[in-house]
Design a protein around this motif. Structure first.
Motif, PDB file in Angstrom:
ATOM      1  N   ILE A 159      62.207  30.454  39.227  1.00  0.00           N
ATOM      2  CA  ILE A 159      61.712  31.730  38.714  1.00  0.00           C
ATOM      3  C   ILE A 159      60.992  32.468  39.839  1.00  0.00           C
ATOM      4  O   ILE A 159      60.242  31.865  40.608  1.00  0.00           O
ATOM      5  N   SER A 160      61.218  33.759  39.940  1.00  0.00           N
ATOM      6  CA  SER A 160      60.520  34.561  40.955  1.00  0.00           C
ATOM      7  C   SER A 160      59.484  35.460  40.294  1.00  0.00           C
ATOM      8  O   SER A 160      59.582  35.788  39.112  1.00  0.00           O
ATOM      9  N   THR A 161      58.497  35.853  41.073  1.00  0.00           N
ATOM     10  CA  THR A 161      57.424  36.699  40.560  1.00  0.00           C
ATOM     11  C   THR A 161      56.828  37.484  41.711  1.00  0.00           C
ATOM     12  O   THR A 161      57.268  37.390  42.863  1.00  0.00           O
ATOM     13  N   GLY A 162      55.832  38.288  41.412  1.00  0.00           N
ATOM     14  CA  GLY A 162      55.040  38.969  42.425  1.00  0.00           C
ATOM     15  C   GLY A 162      53.585  38.686  42.149  1.00  0.00           C
ATOM     16  O   GLY A 162      53.191  38.456  40.996  1.00  0.00           O
ATOM     17  N   PHE A 163      52.753  38.689  43.175  1.00  0.00           N
ATOM     18  CA  PHE A 163      51.333  38.419  42.980  1.00  0.00           C
ATOM     19  C   PHE A 163      50.559  39.735  42.912  1.00  0.00           C
ATOM     20  O   PHE A 163      50.923  40.710  43.572  1.00  0.00           O
ATOM     21  N   PRO A 164      49.467  39.776  42.159  1.00  0.00           N
ATOM     22  CA  PRO A 164      48.620  40.980  42.166  1.00  0.00           C
ATOM     23  C   PRO A 164      47.967  41.146  43.530  1.00  0.00           C
ATOM     24  O   PRO A 164      47.587  40.168  44.161  1.00  0.00           O
ATOM     25  N   PHE A 165      47.872  42.397  43.978  1.00  0.00           N
ATOM     26  CA  PHE A 165      47.308  42.626  45.312  1.00  0.00           C
ATOM     27  C   PHE A 165      46.433  43.869  45.385  1.00  0.00           C
ATOM     28  O   PHE A 165      45.830  44.144  46.420  1.00  0.00           O
ATOM     29  N   ARG A 166      46.331  44.623  44.300  1.00  0.00           N
ATOM     30  CA  ARG A 166      45.534  45.849  44.323  1.00  0.00           C
ATOM     31  C   ARG A 166      44.146  45.606  43.724  1.00  0.00           C
ATOM     32  O   ARG A 166      43.984  44.769  42.838  1.00  0.00           O
ATOM     33  N   PRO A 167      43.147  46.373  44.174  1.00  0.00           N
ATOM     34  CA  PRO A 167      41.827  46.275  43.544  1.00  0.00           C
ATOM     35  C   PRO A 167      41.952  46.589  42.051  1.00  0.00           C
ATOM     36  O   PRO A 167      42.646  47.514  41.651  1.00  0.00           O
ATOM     37  N   GLY A 168      41.292  45.811  41.236  1.00  0.00           N
ATOM     38  CA  GLY A 168      41.362  46.033  39.801  1.00  0.00           C
ATOM     39  C   GLY A 168      42.427  45.213  39.103  1.00  0.00           C
ATOM     40  O   GLY A 168      42.441  45.132  37.872  1.00  0.00           O
ATOM     41  N   ASP A 169      43.335  44.598  39.855  1.00  0.00           N
ATOM     42  CA  ASP A 169      44.326  43.719  39.241  1.00  0.00           C
ATOM     43  C   ASP A 169      43.623  42.512  38.621  1.00  0.00           C
ATOM     44  O   ASP A 169      42.631  42.011  39.158  1.00  0.00           O
ATOM     45  N   ASN A 170      44.155  42.060  37.513  1.00  0.00           N
ATOM     46  CA  ASN A 170      43.539  40.945  36.794  1.00  0.00           C
ATOM     47  C   ASN A 170      44.071  39.618  37.354  1.00  0.00           C
ATOM     48  O   ASN A 170      45.075  39.089  36.882  1.00  0.00           O
ATOM     49  N   GLY A 172      42.722  36.637  37.211  1.00  0.00           N
ATOM     50  CA  GLY A 172      42.593  35.527  36.291  1.00  0.00           C
ATOM     51  C   GLY A 172      43.778  35.429  35.352  1.00  0.00           C
ATOM     52  O   GLY A 172      44.325  34.338  35.128  1.00  0.00           O
ATOM     53  N   LYS A 173      44.187  36.561  34.814  1.00  0.00           N
ATOM     54  CA  LYS A 173      45.333  36.568  33.902  1.00  0.00           C
ATOM     55  C   LYS A 173      46.596  36.132  34.618  1.00  0.00           C
ATOM     56  O   LYS A 173      47.408  35.377  34.075  1.00  0.00           O
ATOM     57  N   TYR A 174      46.761  36.586  35.856  1.00  0.00           N
ATOM     58  CA  TYR A 174      47.979  36.214  36.581  1.00  0.00           C
ATOM     59  C   TYR A 174      48.009  34.721  36.899  1.00  0.00           C
ATOM     60  O   TYR A 174      49.066  34.080  36.837  1.00  0.00           O
ATOM     61  N   LEU A 175      46.855  34.164  37.215  1.00  0.00           N
ATOM     62  CA  LEU A 175      46.812  32.726  37.468  1.00  0.00           C
ATOM     63  C   LEU A 175      47.188  31.941  36.216  1.00  0.00           C
ATOM     64  O   LEU A 175      47.858  30.908  36.295  1.00  0.00           O
ATOM     65  N   ARG A 176      46.761  32.438  35.046  1.00  0.00           N
ATOM     66  CA  ARG A 176      47.140  31.771  33.803  1.00  0.00           C
ATOM     67  C   ARG A 176      48.652  31.860  33.579  1.00  0.00           C
ATOM     68  O   ARG A 176      49.286  30.880  33.195  1.00  0.00           O
ATOM     69  N   MET A 177      49.213  33.042  33.813  1.00  0.00           N
ATOM     70  CA  MET A 177      50.658  33.193  33.658  1.00  0.00           C
ATOM     71  C   MET A 177      51.406  32.266  34.605  1.00  0.00           C
ATOM     72  O   MET A 177      52.352  31.578  34.215  1.00  0.00           O
ATOM     73  N   GLU A 274      46.457  37.602  19.876  1.00  0.00           N
ATOM     74  CA  GLU A 274      47.055  37.027  21.081  1.00  0.00           C
ATOM     75  C   GLU A 274      46.266  37.421  22.319  1.00  0.00           C
ATOM     76  O   GLU A 274      46.029  36.600  23.210  1.00  0.00           O
ATOM     77  N   LYS A 275      45.837  38.679  22.378  1.00  0.00           N
ATOM     78  CA  LYS A 275      45.033  39.127  23.523  1.00  0.00           C
ATOM     79  C   LYS A 275      43.701  38.387  23.569  1.00  0.00           C
ATOM     80  O   LYS A 275      43.208  38.028  24.639  1.00  0.00           O
ATOM     81  N   ALA A 276      43.111  38.147  22.409  1.00  0.00           N
ATOM     82  CA  ALA A 276      41.839  37.418  22.361  1.00  0.00           C
ATOM     83  C   ALA A 276      42.015  35.998  22.869  1.00  0.00           C
ATOM     84  O   ALA A 276      41.177  35.485  23.618  1.00  0.00           O
ATOM     85  N   ASP A 277      43.103  35.356  22.476  1.00  0.00           N
ATOM     86  CA  ASP A 277      43.379  33.995  22.943  1.00  0.00           C
ATOM     87  C   ASP A 277      43.560  33.971  24.453  1.00  0.00           C
ATOM     88  O   ASP A 277      43.069  33.072  25.145  1.00  0.00           O
ATOM     89  N   ALA A 278      44.290  34.964  24.983  1.00  0.00           N
ATOM     90  CA  ALA A 278      44.523  35.026  26.423  1.00  0.00           C
ATOM     91  C   ALA A 278      43.212  35.246  27.173  1.00  0.00           C
ATOM     92  O   ALA A 278      42.950  34.616  28.197  1.00  0.00           O
ATOM     93  N   ARG A 279      42.350  36.148  26.638  1.00  0.00           N
ATOM     94  CA  ARG A 279      41.056  36.403  27.286  1.00  0.00           C
ATOM     95  C   ARG A 279      40.164  35.159  27.257  1.00  0.00           C
ATOM     96  O   ARG A 279      39.480  34.859  28.215  1.00  0.00           O
ATOM     97  N   LYS A 280      40.210  34.459  26.150  1.00  0.00           N
ATOM     98  CA  LYS A 280      39.404  33.243  26.033  1.00  0.00           C
ATOM     99  C   LYS A 280      39.813  32.224  27.082  1.00  0.00           C
ATOM    100  O   LYS A 280      38.975  31.558  27.698  1.00  0.00           O
ATOM    101  N   ALA A 281      41.128  32.107  27.291  1.00  0.00           N
ATOM    102  CA  ALA A 281      41.626  31.168  28.300  1.00  0.00           C
ATOM    103  C   ALA A 281      41.188  31.600  29.696  1.00  0.00           C
ATOM    104  O   ALA A 281      40.826  30.772  30.539  1.00  0.00           O
ATOM    105  N   GLU A 282      41.197  32.921  29.956  1.00  0.00           N
ATOM    106  CA  GLU A 282      40.811  33.431  31.276  1.00  0.00           C
ATOM    107  C   GLU A 282      39.334  33.175  31.564  1.00  0.00           C
ATOM    108  O   GLU A 282      38.927  33.046  32.719  1.00  0.00           O
TER     109      GLU A 282
END
Length: 307
Positions: A159-170, A172-177, A274-282
């Motif tokens: 699987i390929s992806t891209g990493f966040p690189f801009r100020p303000g990118d989340n 924590g969320k990307y690491l969880r994904m 679902e968003k609450a669960d994701a935030r809790k994990a982050e």
């Protein structure tokens, strides 16, 4: 599909892409001499981006002056306003790679007619790889028909992806994904050029792709290549109207379904719960991504689960 049987507009897009590729290849011979400026933190643009874009626009509008243009560097300042046919252009996807001499970058050109992608070209000038597609006529790499991979189990997939690189990118969320995906697959890759990532999904070189923060010119051409190669592409909740939503997932049909089931909770369109669960994990740094999987990595869903 030889050039003699290609759609005339696709032939013109190929001509534009190869012209831009020649500009990029010449500059790559002495990349340290290329002038670089910064649009924002970690987001670079070079004189090569501008020269490539100008060459593409000149070629396309020379042939189709009534068409509109939507380009990464110049926006909608060229072409006809409110045109039915709009060329969506990324003149150099992977600029950061290019300025470091890392040979993973490409030219991406798509034609959207009446709101639908109709033509697509992604050209890799370092390998002279030309990916092309016309709606309803399949996807091709160097005149050879391509198809998405046939793998059905995530544990076998690349699987390929891209990493966040801009100020303000989340981050924590990307690491969880990434944690969710990495533990279930054979490998995760970050080449650094989203358009080429999508072309590789279409060709079966990788089995799936996901990323957030993408602009339309990053994924317009690749989206047509993927679907014409038998794949699926959409946002993290599986909706196909993703182009301006800044989240994208693609893959062969089985892998796409499994990625969506894994990533939908991270979507901006996910349910409140679902968003609450994701935030809790982050908010739990250092917690292993497998913590929610008491029996280890989850097995791939059965065919019945995907229906």
């Amino acid at each position: 599909m030889s050039s003699s049987t290609q759609h005339p507009m696709l032939n013109m897009a190929v001509k534009a892409a190869r012209t831009a590729g020649a500009i990029i290849n010449r500059a790559a011979l002495d990349v340290e001499a290329v002038r670089v400026s910064q649009k924002q933190a970690n987001d670079f643009v070079t004189e090569v981006d501008h020269a490539s874009e100008e060459a593409i626009i000149e070629t396309l509008l020379g042939a189709y002056p009534q068409h509109g243009i939507w380009a990464e560097e110049s926006g909608r300042t060229h072409g006809r306003d409110n045109a039915d046919h709009i060329w969506i252009i990324d003149p150099l996807d992977g600029t950061t790679n290019f300025i470091h001499g890392f040979p993973v970058y490409c030219v991406s050109i798509a034609l959207m007619a009446h709101g639908r992608m109709e033509q697509a070209v992604i050209y890799d000038p370092t390998r002279n790889d030309l990916f092309t597609s016309t709606r309803g006529r399949g996807a091709f790499l160097n005149d050879r028909r391509i198809r998405v991979s046939k793998r059905t189990q995530l544990k076998e997939c690349l699987i390929s992806t891209g990493f966040p690189f801009r100020p303000g990118d989340n981050f924590g969320k990307y690491l969880r994904m990434m944690g969710d995906v990495m533990q279930r697959t054979a490998g995760l890759r970050r080449p650094g050029a989203a358009a080429l990532d999508l072309a590789y999904v279409a060709a079966g070189f990788s089995d799936g792709f996901f990323e957030t923060g993408l602009s339309p010119w990053d994924c317009a051409a690749g989206s047509l290549l993927v679907t014409e190669a038998g794949g699926l592409i959409g946002n993290f909740t599986g909706e196909s109207d993703f182009l301006e939503q800044k989240e994208c997932v693609a893959g062969n049909p089985r892998i796409y379904g499994q990625l969506v089931s894994m990533l939908h909770k991270y979507s901006k369109f996910a349910s409140v719960a679902e968003k609450a669960d994701a935030r809790k994990a982050e908010e739990q740094p250092g917690v292993d991504a497998t913590a929610q999987l008491p029996d280890g990595p989850r097995e791939d869903p059965s065919p019945d689960d995907l229906e």
